[in-house]
Design an enzyme around this catalytic site. Structure first.
Site, mmCIF file in Angstrom:
data_model
loop_
_atom_site.group_PDB
_atom_site.id
_atom_site.type_symbol
_atom_site.label_atom_id
_atom_site.label_comp_id
_atom_site.label_asym_id
_atom_site.label_seq_id
_atom_site.Cartn_x
_atom_site.Cartn_y
_atom_site.Cartn_z
ATOM 1 N N HIS A 68 0.883 -1.313 0.008
ATOM 2 C CA HIS A 68 0.054 0.086 -0.009
ATOM 3 C C HIS A 68 0.930 1.231 -0.085
ATOM 4 O O HIS A 68 1.842 1.469 0.965
ATOM 5 C CB HIS A 68 -1.037 0.133 1.154
ATOM 6 C CG HIS A 68 -2.058 -1.054 1.156
ATOM 7 N ND1 HIS A 68 -2.588 -1.821 1.920
ATOM 8 C CD2 HIS A 68 -2.763 -1.487 0.057
ATOM 9 C CE1 HIS A 68 -3.361 -2.516 1.718
ATOM 10 N NE2 HIS A 68 -3.505 -2.333 0.448
ATOM 11 N N ALA A 69 0.819 2.163 -1.113
ATOM 12 C CA ALA A 69 1.476 3.303 -1.229
ATOM 13 C C ALA A 69 1.860 4.411 -0.030
ATOM 14 O O ALA A 69 2.911 4.709 0.199
ATOM 15 C CB ALA A 69 1.015 3.986 -2.528
ATOM 16 N N ARG A 70 0.567 4.463 0.643
ATOM 17 C CA ARG A 70 0.882 5.555 1.742
ATOM 18 C C ARG A 70 1.408 5.032 2.944
ATOM 19 O O ARG A 70 1.623 5.913 3.880
ATOM 20 C CB ARG A 70 -0.411 6.048 2.043
ATOM 21 C CG ARG A 70 -1.424 5.095 2.524
ATOM 22 C CD ARG A 70 -2.882 5.536 2.641
ATOM 23 N NE ARG A 70 -3.803 4.634 3.100
ATOM 24 C CZ ARG A 70 -5.207 4.685 2.958
ATOM 25 N NH1 ARG A 70 -5.612 5.855 2.472
ATOM 26 N NH2 ARG A 70 -6.085 3.691 3.417
ATOM 27 N N GLU A 71 1.594 3.718 2.966
ATOM 28 C CA GLU A 71 2.312 3.358 4.235
ATOM 29 C C GLU A 71 3.673 3.327 4.237
ATOM 30 O O GLU A 71 4.465 2.401 4.363
ATOM 31 C CB GLU A 71 1.823 1.875 4.452
ATOM 32 C CG GLU A 71 0.266 1.920 4.465
ATOM 33 C CD GLU A 71 -0.466 0.353 4.370
ATOM 34 O OE1 GLU A 71 0.281 -0.578 4.482
ATOM 35 O OE2 GLU A 71 -1.466 0.484 4.164
ATOM 36 N N ARG A 126 -3.395 4.655 -1.894
ATOM 37 C CA ARG A 126 -3.261 3.484 -1.281
ATOM 38 C C ARG A 126 -3.086 2.400 -2.622
ATOM 39 O O ARG A 126 -2.225 1.325 -2.082
ATOM 40 C CB ARG A 126 -4.537 3.047 -0.560
ATOM 41 C CG ARG A 126 -4.544 1.594 -0.120
ATOM 42 C CD ARG A 126 -6.142 1.426 0.719
ATOM 43 N NE ARG A 126 -6.551 -0.077 0.730
ATOM 44 C CZ ARG A 126 -6.374 -0.871 2.031
ATOM 45 N NH1 ARG A 126 -5.414 -0.344 2.775
ATOM 46 N NH2 ARG A 126 -6.698 -2.096 2.040
ATOM 47 N N ASN A 141 -3.952 -5.611 -2.086
ATOM 48 C CA ASN A 141 -4.275 -6.461 -1.067
ATOM 49 C C ASN A 141 -5.607 -7.105 -1.025
ATOM 50 O O ASN A 141 -6.246 -7.598 -0.140
ATOM 51 C CB ASN A 141 -3.812 -5.952 0.459
ATOM 52 C CG ASN A 141 -3.512 -7.177 1.549
ATOM 53 O OD1 ASN A 141 -3.305 -8.042 1.178
ATOM 54 N ND2 ASN A 141 -3.927 -6.688 2.704
ATOM 55 N N HIS A 193 2.447 -4.030 6.471
ATOM 56 C CA HIS A 193 1.646 -2.990 6.275
ATOM 57 C C HIS A 193 2.017 -1.965 7.436
ATOM 58 O O HIS A 193 2.707 -1.968 8.283
ATOM 59 C CB HIS A 193 0.294 -3.226 6.329
ATOM 60 C CG HIS A 193 -0.005 -3.944 5.111
ATOM 61 N ND1 HIS A 193 -0.970 -3.476 4.244
ATOM 62 C CD2 HIS A 193 0.030 -5.254 4.862
ATOM 63 C CE1 HIS A 193 -1.423 -4.342 3.284
ATOM 64 N NE2 HIS A 193 -0.812 -5.520 3.706
ATOM 65 N N TYR A 195 -1.036 1.052 9.647
ATOM 66 C CA TYR A 195 -0.521 1.135 10.976
ATOM 67 C C TYR A 195 -1.548 0.194 11.770
ATOM 68 O O TYR A 195 -2.634 -0.090 11.276
ATOM 69 C CB TYR A 195 -0.608 2.664 11.368
ATOM 70 C CG TYR A 195 -1.825 3.317 11.350
ATOM 71 C CD1 TYR A 195 -2.802 3.227 12.229
ATOM 72 C CD2 TYR A 195 -2.124 3.838 10.080
ATOM 73 C CE1 TYR A 195 -3.796 3.958 12.207
ATOM 74 C CE2 TYR A 195 -3.447 4.610 10.255
ATOM 75 C CZ TYR A 195 -4.170 4.641 10.978
ATOM 76 O OH TYR A 195 -5.587 5.135 10.815
ATOM 77 N N TYR A 246 -10.027 -6.812 10.643
ATOM 78 C CA TYR A 246 -11.448 -7.160 10.005
ATOM 79 C C TYR A 246 -11.340 -8.374 8.774
ATOM 80 O O TYR A 246 -10.115 -8.386 8.510
ATOM 81 C CB TYR A 246 -12.274 -5.927 9.499
ATOM 82 C CG TYR A 246 -11.025 -4.917 8.646
ATOM 83 C CD1 TYR A 246 -10.412 -5.528 7.617
ATOM 84 C CD2 TYR A 246 -10.818 -3.645 9.034
ATOM 85 C CE1 TYR A 246 -9.748 -4.511 6.781
ATOM 86 C CE2 TYR A 246 -9.732 -2.978 8.605
ATOM 87 C CZ TYR A 246 -9.207 -3.152 7.358
ATOM 88 O OH TYR A 246 -8.360 -2.460 6.818
ATOM 89 N N GLU A 269 1.288 -5.164 10.863
ATOM 90 C CA GLU A 269 0.930 -3.735 10.698
ATOM 91 C C GLU A 269 1.680 -3.058 11.785
ATOM 92 O O GLU A 269 1.883 -3.088 13.023
ATOM 93 C CB GLU A 269 -0.697 -3.383 11.279
ATOM 94 C CG GLU A 269 -1.866 -3.982 10.467
ATOM 95 C CD GLU A 269 -2.061 -3.148 9.092
ATOM 96 O OE1 GLU A 269 -1.242 -2.259 8.874
ATOM 97 O OE2 GLU A 269 -2.649 -3.965 8.221
#
Ligand code: PAY
Ligand code: ZN
Length: 306
Positions: A68-71, A126, A141, A193, A195, A246, A269
């Site tokens: 995921h790009a923003r992580e 993301r 993902n 990942h 957070y 989840y 995470e």
């Protein structure tokens, strides 16, 4: 200190800085490391990975960051761990032990197009950057070919879009193709990942526990304890992702477990628990790297190889 291409370990770095540093680290430790690409992304960026091996015919553990790009903390943490493994192999017996026990294949950015876009367009991006009709990107993902397209996914244009078909995203397709070839040798898969501070096991697709769950949780607890004791007291929850976060379908960890049959399939995470979220301050990069690497060493040490 400044390294190849201006890369700095205590700062967030661009894709080209990361790749320059990865190549530089590998070439200065060519006895242990080699860089390769699983292929090119939709926009033509390489998906570089480093293989770290002290020789012999060993099982290998695959780790990716940056799905995921923003992580942003995740590519930074992969780079930290690669540097530790290469520069401390001859000085630190705990590093030597983890590298001698198995080979490590570490990919700092599985989704390089997305990562680039978080630097140039939208910091909170993301997904991938594939054009799907009127919208761009699918969630890498949610795109793996195991229980694809069910719970926890969404339609086109949403952040959790599963894509038009399994492996519609060339980035997941390339990695899956590589892993299918490695299958016999693969002992573990970790998808990193941020957070929430979780050490997740399968299943994601429903609240249920695979056969390997007991062993996955035993080793996950050892890793989480080492992480907490690494100096910062950071606490992680351990358990199936469907239970501790989840339900999701088409995730990396479920595919590694359900299709490849990999025993040590985890999704992490990293920090934090939401105070800064994806915008984790740069002064937490080294502490996060340090504690995550402590956990990886403890995991490696606890793993049963057959
Ligand atoms: O593999 O089941 C899994 C992980 C679930 C993650 C997901 O892909 O949705 C959880 C989120 C993530 O890292 O992408 C959590 C973050 C905070 C988010 O974007 O909501
Ligand atoms: Zn993520």
């Amino acid at each position: 200190k400044s390294r190849a291409g201006g890369f700095q370990y205590n700062r967030y770095n661009t894709l080209s800085q990361i790749y320059a540093e990865l190549r530089s680290l590998a070439s200065s430790h060519s006895n242990l490391a080699s860089v390769f690409s699983t292929g090119r992304s939709y926009e033509g960026n390489e998906q570089l990975a480093v293989k770290i091996s002290s020789g012999g015919n060993k099982k290998s553990y695959f780790v990716n960051c940056g799905i995921h790009a923003r992580e942003w903390i995740t590519p930074a943490t992969c780079m930290y761990m690669i540097r530790e493994m290469l520069t401390k192999y001859n000085q630190d017996s705990s590093v030597k032990r983890m590298v001698d026990k198995m080979d490590w294949v570490i990919m700092p950015s599985l989704n390089p197009d997305g990562y680039k876009y978080t630097w140039s367009g939208n910091r909170m991006w993301r997904r991938t950057r594939t054009r799907h009709g009127s919208c761009i990107g699918a969630d890498p993902n949610r795109n793996w070919n195991y229980k694809w397209g069910g719970v926890g996914t969404s339609s086109r244009c949403s952040d959790t879009y599963h894509g038009p078909r399994p492996f519609s995203e060339v980035e997941t397709y390339n990695v899956a193709k590589y892993l299918l070839k490695q299958r016999r040798n693969l002992i573990g898969y970790m998808d990193i990942h941020a957070y929430s501070q979780l050490w997740m096991t399968p299943w994601g697709y429903k609240k249920a526990y695979p056969n390997d769950n007991g062993e996955q949780v035993r080793v996950g607890n050892i890793a989480a304890t080492a992480l907490k004791n690494a100096g910062y007291g950071t606490t992680y929850k351990v358990g199936p992702s469907s239970v501790i976060i989840y339900a999701t379908t088409g995730s990396t960890g479920d595919w590694a477990s359900g299709v490849l049959g990999v025993k040590y399939s985890y999704a992490l995470e990293l920090r934090d628990k939401g105070r800064y979220g994806f915008i984790l301050p740069a002064n937490q990069i080294i502490p996060t790297g340090h504690e995550t690497f402590a956990a990886m060493k403890a995991m490696a040490n606890a793993m049963k190889m057959s």
